[in-house]
Write a protein that holds these residues in place. Structure first.
Motif, PDB file in Angstrom:
ATOM      1  N   MET A   1      12.173   3.349  -8.823  1.00 42.73           N
ATOM      2  CA  MET A   1      11.501   2.041  -8.800  1.00 42.73           C
ATOM      3  C   MET A   1      11.880   1.232  -7.562  1.00 42.73           C
ATOM      4  SD  MET A   1      11.187   0.575 -12.666  1.00 42.73           S
ATOM      5  CE  MET A   1      12.615   1.242 -13.472  1.00 42.73           C
ATOM      6  N   ILE A   2      13.152   1.214  -7.212  1.00 41.85           N
ATOM      7  CA  ILE A   2      13.592   0.433  -6.042  1.00 41.85           C
ATOM      8  C   ILE A   2      13.031   1.042  -4.760  1.00 41.85           C
ATOM      9  CG2 ILE A   2      15.612  -0.208  -4.660  1.00 41.85           C
ATOM     10  CD1 ILE A   2      17.128  -0.476  -7.355  1.00 41.85           C
ATOM     11  N   GLY A   3      13.169   2.354  -4.600  1.00 43.22           N
ATOM     12  CA  GLY A   3      12.629   3.015  -3.412  1.00 43.22           C
ATOM     13  C   GLY A   3      11.123   2.899  -3.333  1.00 43.22           C
ATOM     14  N   GLY A   4      10.448   3.049  -4.471  1.00 47.61           N
ATOM     15  CA  GLY A   4       8.996   2.912  -4.499  1.00 47.61           C
ATOM     16  C   GLY A   4       8.549   1.504  -4.143  1.00 47.61           C
ATOM     17  N   PHE A   5       9.286   0.491  -4.620  1.00 50.37           N
ATOM     18  CA  PHE A   5       8.917  -0.895  -4.303  1.00 50.37           C
ATOM     19  C   PHE A   5       9.103  -1.189  -2.815  1.00 50.37           C
ATOM     20  CE2 PHE A   5      10.006  -5.385  -3.768  1.00 50.37           C
ATOM     21  CZ  PHE A   5       8.822  -5.953  -4.215  1.00 50.37           C
ATOM     22  N   ILE A   6      10.199  -0.727  -2.248  1.00 48.73           N
ATOM     23  CA  ILE A   6      10.433  -0.945  -0.811  1.00 48.73           C
ATOM     24  C   ILE A   6       9.323  -0.285   0.003  1.00 48.73           C
ATOM     25  CG2 ILE A   6      11.970  -0.356   1.112  1.00 48.73           C
ATOM     26  CD1 ILE A   6      14.313  -0.707  -0.894  1.00 48.73           C
ATOM     27  N   LEU A   7       9.003   0.955  -0.319  1.00 45.49           N
ATOM     28  CA  LEU A   7       7.912   1.640   0.386  1.00 45.49           C
ATOM     29  C   LEU A   7       6.568   0.959   0.133  1.00 45.49           C
ATOM     30  CD1 LEU A   7       8.733   5.431   0.059  1.00 45.49           C
ATOM     31  CD2 LEU A   7       8.610   4.079   2.140  1.00 45.49           C
ATOM     32  N   PHE A   8       6.363   0.450  -1.077  1.00 46.61           N
ATOM     33  CA  PHE A   8       5.116  -0.245  -1.407  1.00 46.61           C
ATOM     34  C   PHE A   8       4.907  -1.448  -0.489  1.00 46.61           C
ATOM     35  CE2 PHE A   8       2.772  -3.493  -3.788  1.00 46.61           C
ATOM     36  CZ  PHE A   8       1.654  -2.787  -4.194  1.00 46.61           C
ATOM     37  N   VAL A   9       5.952  -2.241  -0.295  1.00 48.09           N
ATOM     38  CA  VAL A   9       5.844  -3.434   0.561  1.00 48.09           C
ATOM     39  C   VAL A   9       5.627  -3.030   2.023  1.00 48.09           C
ATOM     40  CG1 VAL A   9       7.094  -5.442   1.426  1.00 48.09           C
ATOM     41  CG2 VAL A   9       7.165  -4.897  -1.006  1.00 48.09           C
ATOM     42  N   LEU A  10       6.413  -2.074   2.515  1.00 45.78           N
ATOM     43  CA  LEU A  10       6.266  -1.630   3.901  1.00 45.78           C
ATOM     44  C   LEU A  10       4.885  -1.019   4.138  1.00 45.78           C
ATOM     45  CD1 LEU A  10       9.772   0.011   4.460  1.00 45.78           C
ATOM     46  CD2 LEU A  10       8.961  -2.163   5.396  1.00 45.78           C
ATOM     47  N   TRP A  11       4.434  -0.195   3.200  1.00 43.98           N
ATOM     48  CA  TRP A  11       3.140   0.460   3.310  1.00 43.98           C
ATOM     49  C   TRP A  11       2.020  -0.582   3.272  1.00 43.98           C
ATOM     50  CZ3 TRP A  11       3.325   5.919   3.430  1.00 43.98           C
ATOM     51  CH2 TRP A  11       2.090   6.577   3.470  1.00 43.98           C
ATOM     52  N   LEU A  12       2.183  -1.625   2.443  1.00 37.66           N
ATOM     53  CA  LEU A  12       1.176  -2.681   2.336  1.00 37.66           C
ATOM     54  C   LEU A  12       1.019  -3.445   3.649  1.00 37.66           C
ATOM     55  CD1 LEU A  12      -0.809  -4.208   0.516  1.00 37.66           C
ATOM     56  CD2 LEU A  12       1.086  -5.704  -0.142  1.00 37.66           C
ATOM     57  N   VAL A  13       2.129  -3.712   4.318  1.00 32.02           N
ATOM     58  CA  VAL A  13       2.061  -4.382   5.619  1.00 32.02           C
ATOM     59  C   VAL A  13       1.247  -3.536   6.593  1.00 32.02           C
ATOM     60  CG1 VAL A  13       3.425  -5.114   7.621  1.00 32.02           C
ATOM     61  CG2 VAL A  13       4.202  -5.676   5.312  1.00 32.02           C
ATOM     62  N   GLY A  14       1.521  -2.236   6.640  1.00 30.83           N
ATOM     63  CA  GLY A  14       0.763  -1.349   7.516  1.00 30.83           C
ATOM     64  C   GLY A  14      -0.707  -1.299   7.145  1.00 30.83           C
ATOM     65  N   LEU A  15      -0.998  -1.276   5.850  1.00 32.98           N
ATOM     66  CA  LEU A  15      -2.387  -1.234   5.402  1.00 32.98           C
ATOM     67  C   LEU A  15      -3.133  -2.516   5.777  1.00 32.98           C
ATOM     68  CD1 LEU A  15      -4.480   0.443   3.852  1.00 32.98           C
ATOM     69  CD2 LEU A  15      -3.694  -0.689   1.766  1.00 32.98           C
ATOM     70  N   ILE A  16      -2.468  -3.655   5.666  1.00 31.69           N
ATOM     71  CA  ILE A  16      -3.093  -4.929   6.049  1.00 31.69           C
ATOM     72  C   ILE A  16      -3.389  -4.958   7.540  1.00 31.69           C
ATOM     73  CG2 ILE A  16      -2.676  -7.417   6.269  1.00 31.69           C
ATOM     74  CD1 ILE A  16      -1.192  -7.226   3.561  1.00 31.69           C
ATOM     75  N   VAL A  17      -2.442  -4.508   8.346  1.00 31.25           N
ATOM     76  CA  VAL A  17      -2.648  -4.497   9.796  1.00 31.25           C
ATOM     77  C   VAL A  17      -3.794  -3.561  10.168  1.00 31.25           C
ATOM     78  CG1 VAL A  17      -1.599  -3.846  12.002  1.00 31.25           C
ATOM     79  CG2 VAL A  17      -0.294  -5.168  10.350  1.00 31.25           C
TER      80      VAL A  17
END
Length: 189
Positions: A99-115
């Motif tokens: 859950m912790i690793g998935g959440f960190i990747l979720f936030v980082l991945w979301l930033v890339g997806l928004i850009v």
């Protein structure tokens, strides 16, 4: 229970440690599908943006910050999957780690997806508008440099679309991973 021993006026307690290991049941098929799709998404993003960096360097153009950013995030996703595999083989995969690793990747991945979304469909001079006008509106044929250049431009435009598609799939699958880890933690699976 502890046993006690009396020796010359002092009382000594020996503590017996009872080791209880909680076992979590992970759905193997779902976890394997998740790892396969995330590896495909991460490796696609790494490959496309590595190619884009090479093109930018060849054309002597500056490299946008989001190219190495998304390569780094996708590389972290691959490392995270390798860590999950190692923990699975050690039989130590805990839902909290996932859950912790998935959440960190979720936030980082979301930033890339928004850009990527802003670059692809942004307000002015977006990749999509340039591709629609300069590439998809044309259809040259024959053995010429113009046809070869058009094919390269079409490939670049389709690579942008692929990055967005795999970025979106990766984001959804990271959300799925966190949901699955929570279900494993509560024992609902």
């Amino acid at each position: 229970m502890a046993s006690s021993t009396v020796t010359s006026g002092s009382l000594v307690y020996e503590r017996r440690v009872v080791e209880r290991v909680h076992k979590y049941h992970w759905p193997a098929v779902q976890l394997n599908i998740w790892m396969l799709i995330m590896l495909i998404a991460a490796c696609t993003i790494i490959g496309v943006f590595s190619t884009f960096i090479q093109i930018q360097q060849t054309l002597l153009l500056p490299i946008p910050w989001y190219f190495p950013y998304y390569i780094t995030v996708a590389s972290l996703a691959v490392v995270f999957i390798l860590l999950l595999l190692w923990l699975i083989f050690q039989r130590r995969l805990l839902p909290s780690i996932v859950m912790i690793g998935g959440f960190i990747l979720f936030v980082l991945w979301l930033v890339g997806l928004i850009v990527i979304s802003v670059q692809l469909w942004g307000p002015s001079g977006s990749v999509s508008s340039v591709c629609n006008i300069s590439v998809f509106a044309q259809n040259p044929t024959g053995q010429s440099e113009a046809t070869l250049a058009w094919l390269e431009q079409k490939s670049i435009c389709q690579s942008w679309q692929a990055v967005f598609a795999f970025g979106l799939v990766g984001e959804i699958f990271l959300l799925w991973l966190m949901t699955m880890a929570y279900q494993v933690f509560t024992g609902d699976i």
